[in-house]
Design a protein around this motif. Structure first.
Motif, PDB file in Angstrom:
ATOM      1  N   UNK A  78       1.263 -17.858 -18.739  1.00 20.24           N
ATOM      2  CA  UNK A  78       2.286 -17.104 -18.017  1.00 20.24           C
ATOM      3  C   UNK A  78       3.578 -17.896 -17.799  1.00 20.24           C
ATOM      4  N   UNK A  79       4.690 -17.285 -18.114  1.00 19.27           N
ATOM      5  CA  UNK A  79       5.984 -17.786 -17.686  1.00 19.27           C
ATOM      6  C   UNK A  79       6.277 -17.142 -16.336  1.00 19.27           C
ATOM      7  N   UNK A  80       6.973 -17.823 -15.417  1.00 18.47           N
ATOM      8  CA  UNK A  80       7.244 -17.183 -14.130  1.00 18.47           C
ATOM      9  C   UNK A  80       8.040 -15.898 -14.297  1.00 18.47           C
ATOM     10  N   UNK A  81       7.591 -14.853 -13.632  1.00 15.59           N
ATOM     11  CA  UNK A  81       8.321 -13.591 -13.627  1.00 15.59           C
ATOM     12  C   UNK A  81       9.374 -13.675 -12.529  1.00 15.59           C
ATOM     13  N   UNK A  82      10.603 -13.880 -12.925  1.00 16.58           N
ATOM     14  CA  UNK A  82      11.703 -14.062 -11.980  1.00 16.58           C
ATOM     15  C   UNK A  82      12.569 -12.810 -12.000  1.00 16.58           C
ATOM     16  N   UNK A  83      12.820 -12.260 -10.836  1.00 15.95           N
ATOM     17  CA  UNK A  83      13.614 -11.037 -10.716  1.00 15.95           C
ATOM     18  C   UNK A  83      14.948 -11.340 -10.052  1.00 15.95           C
ATOM     19  N   UNK A  84      15.861 -10.421 -10.206  1.00 14.63           N
ATOM     20  CA  UNK A  84      17.143 -10.490  -9.511  1.00 14.63           C
ATOM     21  C   UNK A  84      17.202  -9.348  -8.514  1.00 14.63           C
ATOM     22  N   UNK A  85      17.563  -9.662  -7.274  1.00 12.83           N
ATOM     23  CA  UNK A  85      17.683  -8.640  -6.251  1.00 12.83           C
ATOM     24  C   UNK A  85      18.914  -7.780  -6.513  1.00 12.83           C
ATOM     25  N   UNK A  86      19.062  -6.724  -5.708  1.00 16.35           N
ATOM     26  CA  UNK A  86      20.220  -5.831  -5.852  1.00 16.35           C
ATOM     27  C   UNK A  86      21.526  -6.581  -5.684  1.00 16.35           C
ATOM     28  N   UNK A  87      21.494  -7.661  -4.901  1.00 18.98           N
ATOM     29  CA  UNK A  87      22.705  -8.451  -4.676  1.00 18.98           C
ATOM     30  C   UNK A  87      22.864  -9.570  -5.697  1.00 18.98           C
ATOM     31  N   UNK A  88      21.949  -9.626  -6.671  1.00 21.07           N
ATOM     32  CA  UNK A  88      22.054 -10.626  -7.727  1.00 21.07           C
ATOM     33  C   UNK A  88      21.403 -11.953  -7.405  1.00 21.07           C
ATOM     34  N   UNK A  89      20.606 -12.031  -6.344  1.00 19.71           N
ATOM     35  CA  UNK A  89      19.938 -13.279  -5.983  1.00 19.71           C
ATOM     36  C   UNK A  89      18.607 -13.420  -6.734  1.00 19.71           C
ATOM     37  N   UNK A  90      18.225 -14.663  -6.983  1.00 19.74           N
ATOM     38  CA  UNK A  90      16.977 -14.932  -7.698  1.00 19.74           C
ATOM     39  C   UNK A  90      15.794 -14.761  -6.751  1.00 19.74           C
ATOM     40  N   UNK A  91      14.789 -14.012  -7.223  1.00 17.43           N
ATOM     41  CA  UNK A  91      13.622 -13.670  -6.416  1.00 17.43           C
ATOM     42  C   UNK A  91      12.359 -14.185  -7.107  1.00 17.43           C
ATOM     43  N   UNK A  92      11.644 -15.100  -6.442  1.00 14.72           N
ATOM     44  CA  UNK A  92      10.424 -15.697  -6.998  1.00 14.72           C
ATOM     45  C   UNK A  92       9.159 -15.113  -6.385  1.00 14.72           C
ATOM     46  N   UNK A  93       9.261 -14.043  -5.623  1.00 14.13           N
ATOM     47  CA  UNK A  93       8.118 -13.550  -4.866  1.00 14.13           C
ATOM     48  C   UNK A  93       6.986 -13.038  -5.748  1.00 14.13           C
ATOM     49  N   UNK A  94       7.299 -12.662  -6.994  1.00 20.06           N
ATOM     50  CA  UNK A  94       6.276 -12.153  -7.905  1.00 20.06           C
ATOM     51  C   UNK A  94       6.180 -13.035  -9.148  1.00 20.06           C
ATOM     52  N   UNK A  95       6.406 -14.339  -8.959  1.00 24.57           N
ATOM     53  CA  UNK A  95       6.469 -15.245 -10.116  1.00 24.57           C
ATOM     54  C   UNK A  95       5.186 -15.225 -10.925  1.00 24.57           C
ATOM     55  N   UNK A  96       4.038 -15.204 -10.253  1.00 22.97           N
ATOM     56  CA  UNK A  96       2.755 -15.201 -10.958  1.00 22.97           C
ATOM     57  C   UNK A  96       1.857 -14.119 -10.379  1.00 22.97           C
TER      58      UNK A  96
END
Length: 810
Positions: free
Chosen positions: A444-462
């Motif tokens: 698995x590579x970390x699943x990194x998301x961007x919030x609506x404001x464009x911030x990096x979100x690691x809450x669902x990385x794995x």
């Protein structure tokens, strides 16, 4: 008469004396002053001479012999880790006169129909191995006593060979500095365990890997372990292998097989697990599978390892078991090498490296006797480093950010589950990421998301918990059906239903090939569409680079250490590049069996290939490859005492940071996949079979995006020029590569011919950089045989370092 008989009596007397002198002593007299250890094979410890005398009371009875490395070298590059298992050997002791031979029959060739004549014919047709010869020291009825010291103090794990093959020096075992290790030499009713401290001397030519992990390279001391194990009883039922199920296993040739049946027999590797109530839908197990986590793992790591390993209980519940899989802490006095314990061991090395799951398996049947997971302790630091690079968390006045540790621990949970899965018998499944992370057996590579404001979100990385594919795999390996069930049909139906749900299985050989064709089988990728995910990953990378700076390191840390954090962020897209590249010239397929309804083969639609190609070409653009000035200016040479490592970018600028070398390595990475001879040949073939996107079309687009691109300014233009030269390198190499089809080489030559014409025009330019670049190209075109693609060698490691990246590792 007296004169006649005297010589006769003298002869009898002499024979009697010789016989008495050579008569083996009794066990009691030979071991009178020694300490006895009763167990599977009783043995005696001679404190005076430092010997182990082995009492063999089971002559000609097969047992399992395993060697392992109890205390290792600590060099990831050489291997030889603490807890590393050696191979399994089914052996037996056979007495011949004054000798006892340790014989290993050949398990690869058999006759399984019970006919003694056929069994003998096969046994005599293939070699067996005499692993050792012992001298009989004493006898007592059917028992013999042998001196096992030399056998136990030999280099059974081939430390000398491992170091030599790694080109790290010439060593030899020194018996004067080797001895039995008594704290881990023990006996139990079904297994005898022996351990030895071995010292290897020499090392005048010792390499850097050895020197970095030994107090003195001239004396390298490790511990090797030997296990004599009672073989399992005959109540285990081997389960036939199915290529769709994703299991390791055993195979052998059965020469008693009828001619119209396959001669090679294949069975999966699995633990023995039986229901107390076979008729019940859900039942407790007769004997649960229990794993033990190394008590040496510190908190909060230990809890993460426990939690991740316990995820597998979900899969066994889905297979109809209750409380059949458990994970506990290893007792402090337990020996991790003791075959009675399935363990998850926390292993330290001087550099980060692969973790892996190994087993002790009965070679006769495939039954797993012991699972042994080795987790490299430095892996968690790499995940923490990636999180630091993504979040830039150390701004002044900011509270301590816990997201890095959360992400690192979530990765450890997944890693613990992954490696334990191997010790349950399950292979990698690299096609799971496209179906909502359906297996912990993917990388698995970390699943990194961007919030609506464009911030990096690691809450669902794995992902959390066991995957849907893993549950199906455990059902195949461990589920039991009511009496009267046609198991072959039941397992076939199970796999068909899994396929209908979109669950796929594609493993190592297909996913690891750099010229691979499968569009969904990749290491360290994410998402259902490789091209779309590459675009997303580039967006995350750009966001992280935009705010990269002093807030990526803690106060007081040398500024030069910014480079350590920068490397995984600059190369953040590397694995998704590889995934997208496999779509270009890709061929989709499954491990289909006749009549099961699965896809056999189809080439990837042109539109999907073009989308992937567009995403890949974006990674060659100067605005992606060129680092911002603020980052370059912030990284000074490393201070004294902070030596550079291979985890950093290569440099052609001496001690100073080299942004062009970073860009060159990244661009070469993308191009090496696009120009791979297998992919190039496949593109030619698919075009001939009807695809609209062939090799000529791909090469034309690469040339348009590089050699036909508009001139830029500053560093961006230098990146543009070096990318052009890299494209030329790969064109030259492909034109000369005998592994590519003639048509692929011809296509490369056509592009070179057109490029030569273009370069001749550019050589007349008034712009010195354009002219110089063209002249260099013309000079290189004259010498195609000198083209040597870098093939990633200058790209810092992304995956764990070393050569363990194979089946059973992560």
């Amino acid at each position: 008469m007296r004169k006649t008989l005297l010589p006769f009596f003298l002869s009898i007397l002499m024979i009697s004396q010789i016989w008495a002198q050579n008569k083996p002593a009794s066990l009691a007299s030979k071991t009178a002053d020694m300490q006895k250890f009763s167990g599977y094979f009783p043995y005696y410890w001679d404190e005076v001479t430092g010997r182990i005398l082995l009492e063999i009371d089971k002559l000609d009875q097969q047992f399992l012999y395993v060697n392992s490395l109890a205390a290792g070298l600590g060099s990831n590059d050489i291997g030889l880790d603490r807890g590393q298992l050696g191979g399994e050997h089914v052996v037996y002791f056979h007495k011949v006169g004054p000798k006892v031979l340790l014989i290993e029959p050949n398990q690869s060739y058999r006759a399984m129909n019970g006919n003694p004549a056929e069994e003998q014919a096969v046994a005599q047709s293939f070699a067996q191995s005499a692993l050792w010869g012992f001298k009989v020291e004493a006898t007592e009825g059917d028992k013999v006593l042998v001196d096992a010291t030399e056998f136990l103090l030999r280099d059974a794990h081939d430390v000398v060979g491992n170091i030599r093959r790694s080109r790290q020096g010439t060593y030899r075992l020194d018996p004067t500095r080797s001895a039995m290790y008594l704290p881990r030499t023990k006996n139990f009713p079904q297994n005898s365990e022996f351990e030895a401290t071995l010292t290897f001397t020499g090392g005048e030519d010792a390499g850097g890997f050895v020197r970095s992990v030994t107090p003195s390279a001239q004396a390298t001391t490790v511990r090797q372990h030997h296990s004599f194990i009672q073989l399992p009883d005959k109540n285990y039922t081997p389960r036939a292998m199915d290529p769709r199920a994703g299991y390791f296993g055993i195979e052998y040739m059965d020469f008693s097989t009828p001619v119209d049946q396959p001669i090679i027999k294949r069975f999966i590797a699995r633990h023995r697990l039986q229901k107390k109530n076979p008729a019940a839908t859900t039942s407790e197990a007769v004997k649960p599978i229990v794993y033990y986590v190394d008590h040496a793992a510190p908190e909060p790591i230990r809890s993460a390892l426990l939690e991740g390993a316990r995820w597998w209980a979900q899969a066994f519940e889905a297979a109809g078991y209750k409380d059949a899989f458990k994970v506990e802490i290893l007792p402090v006095d337990a020996d991790p090498m003791d075959v009675r314990y399935n363990v998850i061991q926390w292993v330290h090395r001087s550099t980060r490296g692969w973790s892996y799951g190994a087993t002790v398996t009965d070679p006769r049947t495939g039954e797993i006797i012991k699972g042994h997971v080795s987790l490299g302790s430095l892996r968690v630091r790499q995940d923490f480093l990636i999180a630091e690079g993504l979040l830039a968390p150390y701004g002044e006045g900011k509270p301590a950010n816990t997201e890095m540790m959360k992400m690192a621990l979530s990765r450890l949970r997944q890693l613990s589950a992954h490696e334990l899965g191997h010790t349950l018998g399950i292979m990698h499944n690299y096609a799971a990421s496209v179906t909502n992370r359906a297996s912990v057996m993917d990388y698995p590579h970390p699943t990194v998301k961007l919030t609506a404001s464009g911030e990096i979100d690691l809450s669902d990385a794995y992902a959390v918990g066991i995957g849907e594919w893993d549950k199906e795999a455990i059902k195949f390996g461990y589920q039991h059906f009511p009496a009267g069930t046609n198991e072959a049909q039941a397992f076939d139906q199970l796999l068909r239903e899994s396929h209908k749900r979109g669950l796929q299985f594609i493993s190592d050989r297909d996913a690891r090939a750099t010229g691979g064709a499968h569009p969904q089988a990749h290491l360290w990728d994410n998402g259902g569409n490789a091209a779309e995910e590459l675009k997303h990953v580039l967006t995350v990378r750009q966001k992280a680079l935009e705010r990269f700076g002093v807030n990526n390191i803690k106060p007081g840390v040398p500024m030069a250490m910014l480079e350590d954090v920068l490397v995984p962020i600059y190369n953040y897209h590397r694995y998704q590049v590889e995934a997208a590249a496999k779509v270009v010239g890709g061929v989709n397929y499954t491990y289909a069996s006749r009549g099961d309804g699965q896809l056999v083969t189809e080439f990837v639609p042109e539109a999907e290939q073009q989308k992937a190609l567009d995403a890949l070409l974006a990674t060659l653009q100067p605005n992606v490859l060129a680092l911002p000035e603020k980052i370059i200016a912030a990284i000074p040479p490393r201070p004294a005492g902070w030596s550079p490592t291979r985890e950093l970018f290569d440099k052609r600028t001496g001690l100073t940071f080299d942004p062009l070398a970073a860009a060159e390595a990244s661009a070469d990475f993308t191009l090496s996949f696009l120009f791979h001879p297998e992919r190039a040949t496949r593109l030619v073939e698919l075009k001939a079979r009807g695809s609209k996107l062939g090799l000529n079309e791909v090469l034309n687009q690469i040339m348009e995006q590089t050699w036909e691109s508009k001139q830029a300014s500053g560093l961006n233009n230098q990146v543009r020029l070096l990318t052009q030269q890299l494209v030329l390198t790969h064109l030259l190499a492909l034109s000369q590569n005998e592994e590519a089809a003639y048509s692929a080489r011809a296509a490369a030559l056509l592009q070179l011919n057109q490029l030569e014409k273009k370069a001749k025009k550019q050589a007349k330019s008034s712009d010195e950089s354009v002219k110089a670049n063209a002249l260099l190209a013309l000079d290189r075109i004259k010498k195609p045989q000198e083209a040597k693609p870098q093939l990633h060698k200058d790209l810092p490691p992304g995956a764990p370092i070393g050569s363990m990246g194979a089946i059973g590792c992560e």
